[in-house]
Scaffold this motif. Structure first.
Motif, PDB file in Angstrom:
ATOM      1  N   GLY A 279       1.481  11.481   8.455  1.00 23.53           N
ATOM      2  CA  GLY A 279       0.833  10.767   7.652  1.00 23.53           C
ATOM      3  C   GLY A 279       0.942   9.138   7.656  1.00 23.53           C
ATOM      4  O   GLY A 279       2.773   8.435   8.431  1.00 23.53           O
ATOM      5  N   ALA A 280      -0.014   8.349   7.447  1.00 27.08           N
ATOM      6  CA  ALA A 280       0.223   6.573   8.100  1.00 27.08           C
ATOM      7  C   ALA A 280      -0.642   6.336   6.075  1.00 27.08           C
ATOM      8  O   ALA A 280      -1.203   6.928   6.197  1.00 27.08           O
ATOM      9  CB  ALA A 280      -0.179   5.692   9.009  1.00 27.08           C
ATOM     10  N   HIS A 281       0.049   5.695   5.811  1.00 24.32           N
ATOM     11  CA  HIS A 281      -0.547   5.244   4.313  1.00 24.32           C
ATOM     12  C   HIS A 281      -1.622   4.039   5.220  1.00 24.32           C
ATOM     13  O   HIS A 281      -1.303   2.815   5.940  1.00 24.32           O
ATOM     14  CB  HIS A 281       0.585   4.032   3.360  1.00 24.32           C
ATOM     15  CG  HIS A 281       0.837   3.228   3.672  1.00 24.32           C
ATOM     16  ND1 HIS A 281       0.878   1.529   3.580  1.00 24.32           N
ATOM     17  CD2 HIS A 281       2.531   2.916   4.012  1.00 24.32           C
ATOM     18  CE1 HIS A 281       1.743   0.691   3.908  1.00 24.32           C
ATOM     19  NE2 HIS A 281       2.772   1.279   4.679  1.00 24.32           N
ATOM     20  N   LEU A 292       0.731  -4.749  11.051  1.00 23.34           N
ATOM     21  CA  LEU A 292       1.437  -4.246  10.761  1.00 23.34           C
ATOM     22  C   LEU A 292       1.957  -2.950   9.552  1.00 23.34           C
ATOM     23  O   LEU A 292       2.571  -2.165  10.069  1.00 23.34           O
ATOM     24  CB  LEU A 292       2.806  -5.067  11.286  1.00 23.34           C
ATOM     25  CG  LEU A 292       3.326  -6.186  11.996  1.00 23.34           C
ATOM     26  CD1 LEU A 292       3.876  -7.229  12.052  1.00 23.34           C
ATOM     27  CD2 LEU A 292       2.173  -5.284  13.433  1.00 23.34           C
ATOM     28  N   ASP A 293       0.867  -3.277   8.169  1.00 22.16           N
ATOM     29  CA  ASP A 293       2.232  -2.429   7.503  1.00 22.16           C
ATOM     30  C   ASP A 293       0.724  -2.298   6.938  1.00 22.16           C
ATOM     31  O   ASP A 293       0.315  -2.488   5.826  1.00 22.16           O
ATOM     32  CB  ASP A 293       2.824  -2.748   5.884  1.00 22.16           C
ATOM     33  CG  ASP A 293       3.555  -2.118   5.819  1.00 22.16           C
ATOM     34  OD1 ASP A 293       3.316  -1.274   5.386  1.00 22.16           O
ATOM     35  OD2 ASP A 293       4.062  -3.011   4.453  1.00 22.16           O
ATOM     36  N   ASN A 294       0.070  -1.380   7.094  1.00 23.70           N
ATOM     37  CA  ASN A 294       0.517  -0.781   8.744  1.00 23.70           C
ATOM     38  C   ASN A 294      -1.069  -0.258   9.057  1.00 23.70           C
ATOM     39  O   ASN A 294      -1.257   1.272   9.331  1.00 23.70           O
ATOM     40  CB  ASN A 294       1.308   1.068   7.100  1.00 23.70           C
ATOM     41  CG  ASN A 294       1.478   2.583   8.135  1.00 23.70           C
ATOM     42  OD1 ASN A 294       1.807   1.320   8.979  1.00 23.70           O
ATOM     43  ND2 ASN A 294       1.258   3.248   7.784  1.00 23.70           N
ATOM     44  N   GLY A 295      -1.721  -0.615   9.232  1.00 21.20           N
ATOM     45  CA  GLY A 295      -2.703  -0.718   9.919  1.00 21.20           C
ATOM     46  C   GLY A 295      -2.781  -0.282  11.583  1.00 21.20           C
ATOM     47  O   GLY A 295      -3.956   0.616  11.707  1.00 21.20           O
ATOM     48  N   ALA A 296      -1.874  -0.485  11.814  1.00 19.78           N
ATOM     49  CA  ALA A 296      -1.105  -0.691  12.961  1.00 19.78           C
ATOM     50  C   ALA A 296      -1.131   1.505  13.467  1.00 19.78           C
ATOM     51  O   ALA A 296      -2.519   2.003  14.440  1.00 19.78           O
ATOM     52  CB  ALA A 296      -0.273  -1.541  13.671  1.00 19.78           C
ATOM     53  N   ASN A 297      -0.585   2.040  12.815  1.00 21.94           N
ATOM     54  CA  ASN A 297       0.126   3.189  12.816  1.00 21.94           C
ATOM     55  C   ASN A 297      -1.630   4.216  12.253  1.00 21.94           C
ATOM     56  O   ASN A 297      -1.830   4.982  12.887  1.00 21.94           O
ATOM     57  CB  ASN A 297       0.827   3.692  11.654  1.00 21.94           C
ATOM     58  CG  ASN A 297       1.707   3.335  13.032  1.00 21.94           C
ATOM     59  OD1 ASN A 297       2.332   3.285  13.478  1.00 21.94           O
ATOM     60  ND2 ASN A 297       3.314   2.293  11.523  1.00 21.94           N
ATOM     61  N   TRP A 324      -2.596   7.826   3.170  1.00 21.58           N
ATOM     62  CA  TRP A 324      -2.242   7.857   1.885  1.00 21.58           C
ATOM     63  C   TRP A 324      -2.876   6.588   0.893  1.00 21.58           C
ATOM     64  O   TRP A 324      -3.324   5.457   1.915  1.00 21.58           O
ATOM     65  CB  TRP A 324      -0.862   7.989   1.924  1.00 21.58           C
ATOM     66  CG  TRP A 324       0.057   9.402   2.148  1.00 21.58           C
ATOM     67  CD1 TRP A 324       1.084   8.914   3.988  1.00 21.58           C
ATOM     68  CD2 TRP A 324      -0.373  10.328   2.584  1.00 21.58           C
ATOM     69  NE1 TRP A 324       1.346  10.370   4.291  1.00 21.58           N
ATOM     70  CE2 TRP A 324       0.032  10.971   3.182  1.00 21.58           C
ATOM     71  CE3 TRP A 324      -0.870  10.864   1.485  1.00 21.58           C
ATOM     72  CZ2 TRP A 324       0.409  12.822   2.948  1.00 21.58           C
ATOM     73  CZ3 TRP A 324      -0.912  12.651   1.603  1.00 21.58           C
ATOM     74  CH2 TRP A 324      -0.288  13.287   2.227  1.00 21.58           C
ATOM     75  N   ASN A 325      -2.644   6.468  -0.087  1.00 19.00           N
ATOM     76  CA  ASN A 325      -2.954   4.980  -0.748  1.00 19.00           C
ATOM     77  C   ASN A 325      -2.246   5.438  -1.598  1.00 19.00           C
ATOM     78  O   ASN A 325      -1.280   5.919  -1.578  1.00 19.00           O
ATOM     79  CB  ASN A 325      -4.938   5.773  -1.433  1.00 19.00           C
ATOM     80  CG  ASN A 325      -5.374   4.643  -1.260  1.00 19.00           C
ATOM     81  OD1 ASN A 325      -4.940   3.176  -1.274  1.00 19.00           O
ATOM     82  ND2 ASN A 325      -6.910   4.636  -1.008  1.00 19.00           N
ATOM     83  N   ALA A 352       5.741  14.294   8.660  1.00 20.27           N
ATOM     84  CA  ALA A 352       5.979  12.521   9.782  1.00 20.27           C
ATOM     85  C   ALA A 352       5.408  11.727   8.763  1.00 20.27           C
ATOM     86  O   ALA A 352       4.459  11.894   8.367  1.00 20.27           O
ATOM     87  CB  ALA A 352       5.806  13.091  11.124  1.00 20.27           C
ATOM     88  N   SER A 353       5.502  10.531   8.969  1.00 22.03           N
ATOM     89  CA  SER A 353       5.058   9.590   8.398  1.00 22.03           C
ATOM     90  C   SER A 353       5.782   8.401   8.589  1.00 22.03           C
ATOM     91  O   SER A 353       6.577   7.641   9.723  1.00 22.03           O
ATOM     92  CB  SER A 353       6.068   9.315   7.099  1.00 22.03           C
ATOM     93  OG  SER A 353       6.096   8.121   6.292  1.00 22.03           O
ATOM     94  N   LEU A 354       4.446   7.087   9.758  1.00 23.88           N
ATOM     95  CA  LEU A 354       4.535   6.322  10.745  1.00 23.88           C
ATOM     96  C   LEU A 354       4.346   5.041   9.497  1.00 23.88           C
ATOM     97  O   LEU A 354       3.085   5.207   8.925  1.00 23.88           O
ATOM     98  CB  LEU A 354       3.666   6.683  11.805  1.00 23.88           C
ATOM     99  CG  LEU A 354       3.450   7.767  11.885  1.00 23.88           C
ATOM    100  CD1 LEU A 354       2.292   8.660  13.150  1.00 23.88           C
ATOM    101  CD2 LEU A 354       4.701   8.037  12.717  1.00 23.88           C
ATOM    102  N   ASP A 355       5.535   3.865   9.718  1.00 26.46           N
ATOM    103  CA  ASP A 355       5.077   2.737   8.581  1.00 26.46           C
ATOM    104  C   ASP A 355       6.167   1.953   9.244  1.00 26.46           C
ATOM    105  O   ASP A 355       6.643   0.905   8.004  1.00 26.46           O
ATOM    106  CB  ASP A 355       5.720   3.321   7.000  1.00 26.46           C
ATOM    107  CG  ASP A 355       5.118   2.374   6.124  1.00 26.46           C
ATOM    108  OD1 ASP A 355       4.030   1.105   6.687  1.00 26.46           O
ATOM    109  OD2 ASP A 355       5.332   2.404   4.766  1.00 26.46           O
ATOM    110  N   VAL A 356       6.375   1.274   9.862  1.00 32.60           N
ATOM    111  CA  VAL A 356       6.982   0.709  10.437  1.00 32.60           C
ATOM    112  C   VAL A 356       6.550  -0.509  11.600  1.00 32.60           C
ATOM    113  O   VAL A 356       7.233  -0.610  12.826  1.00 32.60           O
ATOM    114  CB  VAL A 356       8.346   0.837  11.013  1.00 32.60           C
ATOM    115  CG1 VAL A 356       9.523  -0.669  10.923  1.00 32.60           C
ATOM    116  CG2 VAL A 356       9.190   0.886   9.654  1.00 32.60           C
TER     117      VAL A 356
END
Length: 499
Positions: A279-281, A292-297, A324-325, A352-356
């Motif tokens: 997931g990615a928000h 970067l936070d968090n459109g790329a992921n 996620w929202n 897993a989470s992607l967020d940086v």
């Protein structure tokens, strides 16, 4: 040429040069699995729609705070992108506890011979000011330490407190801000102050959103003031000049409402009841465009789903892609998922989470599960040339792995090199040109390998009990992290986490 595209030729060249050493299939995999995984990883050598998706989400839709019209457009955009790729996708509703959006914000400072306006950004969960603004004396409380408040004494009551900050240099400074501000706020409430003005910690008068640590319990107006305006006020106060500050915070607030996660799914072939979730928000704050936070992921994750579907990859387990929202306000979307899917959580093999941002993935936080790092190493073996990868076996709070961790589900957070993430965090400058899309493509290949590996491997770790999660909290820094991110009370009260 758009700045985001200037890295693309280098990305493709780099991947080609890495060749079989970087993208080799794991020696232990079956021949059919080798071929399938090799095709998947090779897909990221191509000019896929990832970059154009990234630009579309950020430049066209822009900042997308949960509850704003742009956020609803982003939900429909993500749903359409997944469906166009042939991925089964749906919206899943969840409850946000309240609405908070800024319409406008400004501050005016006055004193004998002084009258100037300073740009400010309301802090999420700040209260609004009355029509016409709220005027109060402005006093300095230094860095906001216990000693600073003791020195200020009764002068804090009924005043706006100006809190000094160091200039933010890196992500370590960012986490230090979160920790320090949570403690400062408790002193503010006890002092009887009228409100808080934090000196902006970013250079060049960059404004940003920084959540009030108390969240929905906050009762005061709080805002970040552009650094130079705050420094000017501080110099005046230090010469003995008496100042007043008029804050005008026009906010759109409201009761609980429904928001949506977007879930894509590739059904497993042999163990469809078992789930691997990455997931990615999707949401972001609104000053910049949430690149970067968090459109790329988000763009990377959609592309992994797209390539798996396009190539007919057959995962043994079901793979879910979660956008996620409500993450920025308190990880509400992923919390909502754990409530909606509580009956399935025993079957969630890994989350897993992607967020940086776009920094290189150099490993994963594995949540103090000693048996988990070897499995991550196994999954990443096909892309070892994109490493080295080092797993950090500690729990992490602040992104969408959190509620899965509280439910005892094996969870990962990508540990990414911060690059430009810290200074642009939640800021007006969080734009596409801050992302190295060469590295973003490499990260997508890493995530594809991780996802595929966990979907195919035989190993399945057991879900932890409530008692085991409580032990994790007692024996690590997890409790302090939870307090900094305003989620501790929900855990203690039993509103979040495994029963």
């Amino acid at each position: 040429m758009h700045p985001a595209r200037r890295f693309l030729p280098a990305a493709l060249c780099c991947l080609w040069l890495l060749g079989s050493s970087a993208l080799a299939a794991p020696p232990a995999a079956a021949p059919a699995g080798n071929a399938e995984l090799s095709r998947l990883l090779a897909a990221f050598l191509e000019d896929t729609p990832m970059v154009s998706d990234f630009q579309s989400l950020t430049d066209e839709i822009g900042g997308r705070a949960t509850g704003a019209p742009a956020n609803l457009r982003a939900v429909e955009w993500a749903l359409a992108r997944l469906r166009e790729a042939g991925v089964d996708a749906r919206k899943e509703p969840f409850q946000m506890p309240s609405l908070w959006l800024e319409r406008s914000a400004r501050a005016t400072l006055r004193g004998e011979g002084v009258n100037y306006t300073s740009r400010v950004a309301a802090m999420p969960f700040s209260t609004a000011t009355p029509k016409g603004g709220l005027t109060a004396p402005l006093v300095s409380v230094g860095r906001g330490t216990e000693k600073d408040f003791q020195a200020l004494g009764a002068r804090a009551r009924g005043a706006f407190l100006l809190v000094e900050t160091e200039e933010l240099k890196d992500i370590d400074g960012l986490f230090r801000e979160y920790t320090e501000d949570a403690a400062i706020e408790q002193r503010v409430y006890a002092s009887g102050a009228a409100g808080v003005a934090y000196m902006g910690s970013r250079p060049h008068d960059l404004l940003y959103r920084h959540n009030v640590a108390a969240g929905l319990r906050n009762t005061l107006p709080m805002f970040v003031m552009e650094r130079d305006g705050a420094l000017r006020a501080l110099r005046l106060l230090r010469t003995g000049k008496a100042l007043t500050l008029t804050a005008e915070l026009d906010l759109q607030t409201g009761p609980a409402y429904t928001s949506y996660n977007v879930i894509g799914e590739l059904r497993g072939t042999t163990h469809p009841e078992e789930i691997v979730l990455v997931g990615a928000h999707l949401d972001s704050w609104d000053l910049g465009t949430g690149a970067l936070d968090n459109g790329a992921n988000v763009a990377a994750l959609i592309d992994v789903a797209r390539q798996m579907r396009r190539l007919g990859v057959k995962p043994a387990r079901t793979v879910r892609f979660a956008l996620w929202n409500g993450e920025e306000q308190g990880m509400y979307g992923s919390w909502g998922y754990t409530r909606t899917h509580e009956a399935e959580l025993d079957q969630h093999v890994m989350v897993a989470s992607l967020d940086v941002g776009c920094g290189r993935i150099n490993g994963f936080y594995t949540g103090r599960r000693p048996e988990l790092p070897p499995l991550v190493d196994q999954a990443l073996a096909p892309v070892k040339g994109l490493g080295p990868f080092t797993q950090v076996d500690e729990p992490l709070v602040g992104t969408d792995n959190f509620d899965f961790m509280l439910h005892g589900v094996p969870n990962l957070v990508a540990n990414q090199e911060p690059e430009l993430y810290g200074p642009n965090y939640h800021a007006r400058s969080d734009e596409v040109d801050k992302c190295d899309v060469r590295q973003l493509r490499l990260n997508a290949a890493i995530v594809a390998a991780l996802t595929y590996g966990f979907s195919q491997m035989d190993a399945k770790l057991p879900r932890h009990s409530r008692a085991q999660v409580e032990e994790l909290a007692r024996t690590t820094e997890l409790l302090e992290q939870m307090k900094s991110f305003n989620v501790y009370e929900d855990w203690v009260a039993g509103r979040r986490g495994r029963k």
